[in-house]
Design an enzyme around this catalytic site. Structure first.
Site, PDB file in Angstrom:
ATOM      1  N   LYS A  77      43.202  51.085  51.629  1.00  0.00           N
ATOM      2  CA  LYS A  77      43.058  51.073  50.168  1.00  0.00           C
ATOM      3  C   LYS A  77      41.727  51.726  49.815  1.00  0.00           C
ATOM      4  O   LYS A  77      40.674  51.259  50.239  1.00  0.00           O
ATOM      5  CB  LYS A  77      43.107  49.633  49.656  1.00  0.00           C
ATOM      6  CG  LYS A  77      42.718  49.474  48.171  1.00  0.00           C
ATOM      7  CD  LYS A  77      42.844  48.036  47.681  1.00  0.00           C
ATOM      8  CE  LYS A  77      42.317  47.875  46.254  1.00  0.00           C
ATOM      9  NZ  LYS A  77      42.391  46.478  45.760  1.00  0.00           N
ATOM     10  N   ASP A  87      37.162  49.527  40.930  1.00  0.00           N
ATOM     11  CA  ASP A  87      38.250  48.735  40.346  1.00  0.00           C
ATOM     12  C   ASP A  87      37.729  47.941  39.152  1.00  0.00           C
ATOM     13  O   ASP A  87      37.144  46.874  39.307  1.00  0.00           O
ATOM     14  CB  ASP A  87      38.820  47.780  41.415  1.00  0.00           C
ATOM     15  CG  ASP A  87      39.974  46.932  40.868  1.00  0.00           C
ATOM     16  OD1 ASP A  87      40.467  47.234  39.754  1.00  0.00           O
ATOM     17  OD2 ASP A  87      40.380  45.981  41.570  1.00  0.00           O
ATOM     18  N   LYS A 137      38.676  43.300  34.252  1.00  0.00           N
ATOM     19  CA  LYS A 137      37.974  42.192  34.911  1.00  0.00           C
ATOM     20  C   LYS A 137      36.816  41.716  34.035  1.00  0.00           C
ATOM     21  O   LYS A 137      36.295  42.484  33.231  1.00  0.00           O
ATOM     22  CB  LYS A 137      37.387  42.676  36.254  1.00  0.00           C
ATOM     23  CG  LYS A 137      38.402  42.935  37.336  1.00  0.00           C
ATOM     24  CD  LYS A 137      37.714  43.431  38.606  1.00  0.00           C
ATOM     25  CE  LYS A 137      38.714  43.707  39.706  1.00  0.00           C
ATOM     26  NZ  LYS A 137      39.422  42.521  40.193  1.00  0.00           N
ATOM     27  N   ASP A 148      35.761  48.443  46.656  1.00  0.00           N
ATOM     28  CA  ASP A 148      37.217  48.307  46.748  1.00  0.00           C
ATOM     29  C   ASP A 148      37.866  49.444  47.549  1.00  0.00           C
ATOM     30  O   ASP A 148      39.085  49.518  47.670  1.00  0.00           O
ATOM     31  CB  ASP A 148      37.804  48.231  45.329  1.00  0.00           C
ATOM     32  CG  ASP A 148      39.047  47.352  45.251  1.00  0.00           C
ATOM     33  OD1 ASP A 148      39.282  46.568  46.191  1.00  0.00           O
ATOM     34  OD2 ASP A 148      39.786  47.480  44.258  1.00  0.00           O
ATOM     35  N   ASP A 194      45.411  45.011  37.211  1.00  0.00           N
ATOM     36  CA  ASP A 194      44.380  44.722  38.210  1.00  0.00           C
ATOM     37  C   ASP A 194      44.977  44.519  39.609  1.00  0.00           C
ATOM     38  O   ASP A 194      44.243  44.449  40.585  1.00  0.00           O
ATOM     39  CB  ASP A 194      43.579  43.482  37.770  1.00  0.00           C
ATOM     40  CG  ASP A 194      42.246  43.366  38.491  1.00  0.00           C
ATOM     41  OD1 ASP A 194      41.857  44.338  39.164  1.00  0.00           O
ATOM     42  OD2 ASP A 194      41.604  42.304  38.360  1.00  0.00           O
ATOM     43  N   GLU A 249      46.254  46.657  41.467  1.00  0.00           N
ATOM     44  CA  GLU A 249      46.448  48.100  41.664  1.00  0.00           C
ATOM     45  C   GLU A 249      46.485  48.505  43.137  1.00  0.00           C
ATOM     46  O   GLU A 249      47.095  49.509  43.489  1.00  0.00           O
ATOM     47  CB  GLU A 249      45.336  48.881  40.944  1.00  0.00           C
ATOM     48  CG  GLU A 249      44.013  49.044  41.725  1.00  0.00           C
ATOM     49  CD  GLU A 249      43.301  47.740  42.055  1.00  0.00           C
ATOM     50  OE1 GLU A 249      43.596  46.718  41.394  1.00  0.00           O
ATOM     51  OE2 GLU A 249      42.463  47.726  42.977  1.00  0.00           O
ATOM     52  N   ARG A 264      47.961  47.220  45.740  1.00  0.00           N
ATOM     53  CA  ARG A 264      49.297  47.218  46.345  1.00  0.00           C
ATOM     54  C   ARG A 264      50.119  48.411  45.862  1.00  0.00           C
ATOM     55  O   ARG A 264      51.016  48.879  46.566  1.00  0.00           O
ATOM     56  CB  ARG A 264      49.996  45.879  46.066  1.00  0.00           C
ATOM     57  CG  ARG A 264      50.205  45.578  44.621  1.00  0.00           C
ATOM     58  CD  ARG A 264      50.444  44.099  44.347  1.00  0.00           C
ATOM     59  NE  ARG A 264      49.202  43.319  44.387  1.00  0.00           N
ATOM     60  CZ  ARG A 264      49.139  41.996  44.232  1.00  0.00           C
ATOM     61  NH1 ARG A 264      50.246  41.295  44.033  1.00  0.00           N
ATOM     62  NH2 ARG A 264      47.989  41.378  44.279  1.00  0.00           N
TER      63      ARG A 264
HETATM   64  N1  BES Z   1      40.110  44.493  44.428  1.00  0.00           N
HETATM   65  C1  BES Z   1      40.682  43.293  43.909  1.00  0.00           C
HETATM   66  C2  BES Z   1      40.599  42.127  44.884  1.00  0.00           C
HETATM   67  C3  BES Z   1      39.247  41.503  45.046  1.00  0.00           C
HETATM   68  C4  BES Z   1      38.801  40.569  44.134  1.00  0.00           C
HETATM   69  C5  BES Z   1      38.463  41.804  46.128  1.00  0.00           C
HETATM   70  C6  BES Z   1      37.574  39.967  44.321  1.00  0.00           C
HETATM   71  C7  BES Z   1      37.237  41.203  46.312  1.00  0.00           C
HETATM   72  C8  BES Z   1      36.796  40.283  45.400  1.00  0.00           C
HETATM   73  C9  BES Z   1      42.153  43.523  43.577  1.00  0.00           C
HETATM   74  O1  BES Z   1      42.480  44.784  43.134  1.00  0.00           O
HETATM   75  C10 BES Z   1      42.502  42.576  42.486  1.00  0.00           C
HETATM   76  O2  BES Z   1      41.966  42.721  41.425  1.00  0.00           O
HETATM   77  N2  BES Z   1      43.381  41.631  42.777  1.00  0.00           N
HETATM   78  C11 BES Z   1      43.785  40.671  41.822  1.00  0.00           C
HETATM   79  C12 BES Z   1      45.289  40.511  41.932  1.00  0.00           C
HETATM   80  C13 BES Z   1      45.898  39.707  40.831  1.00  0.00           C
HETATM   81  C14 BES Z   1      45.760  40.429  39.525  1.00  0.00           C
HETATM   82  C15 BES Z   1      47.342  39.464  41.153  1.00  0.00           C
HETATM   83  C16 BES Z   1      43.073  39.358  42.133  1.00  0.00           C
HETATM   84  O3  BES Z   1      42.898  39.048  43.315  1.00  0.00           O
HETATM   85  O4  BES Z   1      42.653  38.712  41.204  1.00  0.00           O
HETATM   86 ZN    ZN Z   2      41.294  46.303  43.753  1.00  0.00          ZN
HETATM   87 MN    MN Z   3      42.220  45.005  41.064  1.00  0.00          MN
END
Ligand code: BES
Ligand code: ZN
Ligand code: MN
Length: 496
Positions: free
Chosen positions: A263, A268, A275, A286, A345, A347, A349
């Protein structure tokens, strides 16, 4: 960093500091310690006798020798119990000792390999640790003076023949240089490492190391039908890139292809499902999975396992704008499967979905992806272990064991099909978020849909890719987690 190893007499060591690892059971008698004691007029016996050298883990004492020979300073560094010592604890000891000294701008260090430490795995662990401990994230401090960096390390063998460890040190260099490369890319801010710059770094590495590299740009993505990756990238001014790196040794079995998929979200923001402001700056990391794939491919290029490996990095920003993809949008992925976006968010996947399909279409027989995919995984495992899940237990077991030996440990999550029910969509084949329950697992279940029938494992490295606070053995920030893990797995496979 230049590293040498020899059995030279202690009186001839001219490095700024001689580091001496001390175990709890150690006494200042016999071998190198007796020699050192003589050279320093009894300094060694006196600090042991006073109880100032205990061997307790991370307990360190730095002494000036005031002796007539070259030996200027000694650092006794506590190593804990000799019985419970692993390569990982050694790597951490070496890194922590170097970090302890890092404020002093010493250019050269020597490391005493006492009898316990004289074997190849241990020497490799120590050398890796030194190189990892020497790096930190102050890339843009304008008073950063390169000439004051640690540039020379010498290992001094107590009794063994130094020649037998040269290969171990070479391997350590290959590993640590790649991890530090991945860390550097991850430390770099989002305005410097855009998808285009990330692709340029990968291409430069490939040219230098002898890998083939192709970059797929947005117009080609459109032609191919990569609607998921393009959906994420739509909101950004920076064009997405799918970076393709290939290791194709002449003698390798043409029916086998390992794909490493990373990834590469260079920033992000969350997109329209934006966020919170607090902590958003960390989302420059990210692309840590992508950096780990680039690093792993560098190791593979140098150590040349006899197997075909393809590295894919799906690089994009995730930004809100008038053009950005929105909750409710439906994307058509390269696989043909349709995806309902319920949260912009989620994104990672999406970009991985198209990269996974690309790997399947290239004929991959095993796929490993690495991604900072979910906050839920950070909640579950912290920064200590990454999660692994997948469809092939042999592949997962191989990764679990590679993780334990290289010091990038994993923990397996289940992938039962019931978890897949949480991401069913009313309008499309799948939706991109299953909500709060089992967030790390449903993210993995989403990816599983795009791995076809290929043996696949997913690494959620969101926790250990970045240390919120410094550790004795590692600076705050980027760790390069995943780099050695993926490379070690590829190198450890018995079939080729
Ligand atoms: N890059 C983030 C995951 C992340 C969050 C990594 C905090 C490190 C610290 C990912 O893209 C994301 O935002 N995931 C969301 C998914 C949700 C919207 C289903 C998450 O984990 O909140
Ligand atoms: Zn992300
Ligand atoms: Mn995200």
């Amino acid at each position: 960093m230049d590293i040498t190893i020899s059995g030279k007499p202690l009186s001839e060591i001219s490095s700024d500091v001689l580091i001496i690892p001390v175990f709890e059971s150690d006494t200042p008698t016999g071998g190198a310690l007796t020699v050192l004691d003589e050279l320093t007029n009894g300094l060694v016996t006196s600090v042991f006798a006073s109880g100032e050298v205990k061997g307790k883990r991370d307990y360190a004492i730095l002494l000036h020798t005031n002796s007539a020979n070259h030996l200027k300073r000694l650092l006794f560094y506590g190593a804990g119990k000799a019985e419970s010592f692993t390569p990982l604890s050694l790597q951490r000891l070496a890194a922590a000792a170097v970090r302890k000294l890092s404020g002093n701008n010493f250019a050269s260090l020597a490391f005493l390999l006492t009898a316990h430490l004289e074997n190849e795995t241990r020497v490799q662990a120590l050398a890796e640790g030194v190189m990892l401990g020497a790096i930190k994230g102050n890339l843009y401090h304008t008073d950063n003076d390169d000439s004051q960096r640690l540039s020379h390390l010498e290992f001094i063998c107590e009794s063994a023949d130094a020649g037998q460890f040269i290969q171990a040190i070479e391997t350590a260099k290959v590993m640590a240089e790649a991890v530090n490369f991945a860390r550097h890319l991850t430390y770099e801010p989002g305005n410097v490492i855009t998808p285009t710059r990330l692709a340029e770094h990968a291409a430069e590495m490939a040219a230098r190391e002898g890998l083939a590299c192709t970059l797929i740009d947005e117009s080609e993505m459109k032609e191919l039908g990569m609607g998921a990756l393009l959906g994420v990238s739509r909101g950004s001014e920076e064009p997405a890139k799918l970076i393709v790196l290939r290791h194709e040794p002449a003698g390798a079995d043409p029916s086998q292809l390992i794909a490493l998929v990373g990834k590469g979200i260079t920033f992000d923001s969350g997109g329209i499902s934006i966020k919170p402001a607090s902590g958003m700056e960390e989302m420059k990391n990210d692309m840590g999975g992508g950096a780990a794939v680039i690093g792993a491919m560098q190791i593979i290029a140098r150590l040349k396992p006899n197997v075909r490996v393809i590295g894919l990095i799906a690089a994009s920003e995730n930004m809100p704008s008038g053009r950005a993809y929105k909750p409710g949008d439906v994307l058509r992925s390269l696989s043909g499967k349709t995806i309902e976006v319920v949260n912009t968010d989620a994104e990672g996947r999406l970009v991985l979905a198209d990269a996974l399909t690309y790997a399947v279409n290239q004929g991959a027989t095993q796929i490993i992806d690495a991604a900072t995919l979910t906050g839920a995984c950070v909640v579950a495992l912290g920064d200590v272990r990454a999660a692994v899940m997948g469809t092939d237990q042999q592949l997962i077991d191989g990764l679990l064991s590679a993780g334990e030996t290289c010091g990038e440990p994993l923990w397996q999550l289940p992938a039962n099909k019931e978890y897949g029910d949480l991401i069913r969509s009313d309008i499309a084949d799948v939706k991109n978020s299953g909500g709060r329950l089992a967030g790390a697992i449903t993210a993995g279940m989403f990816l599983k849909m795009f791995a076809g029938n290929v043996a696949w494992a997913h690494l959620d490295i969101a926790g250990p890719v970045w240390y919120e606070d410094e550790k004795p053995f590692m600076a705050k920030g980027a760790t390069g987690f995943g780099t050695r893990l993926m490379a070690s797995y590829v190198l450890s496979k018995p079939e080729y």
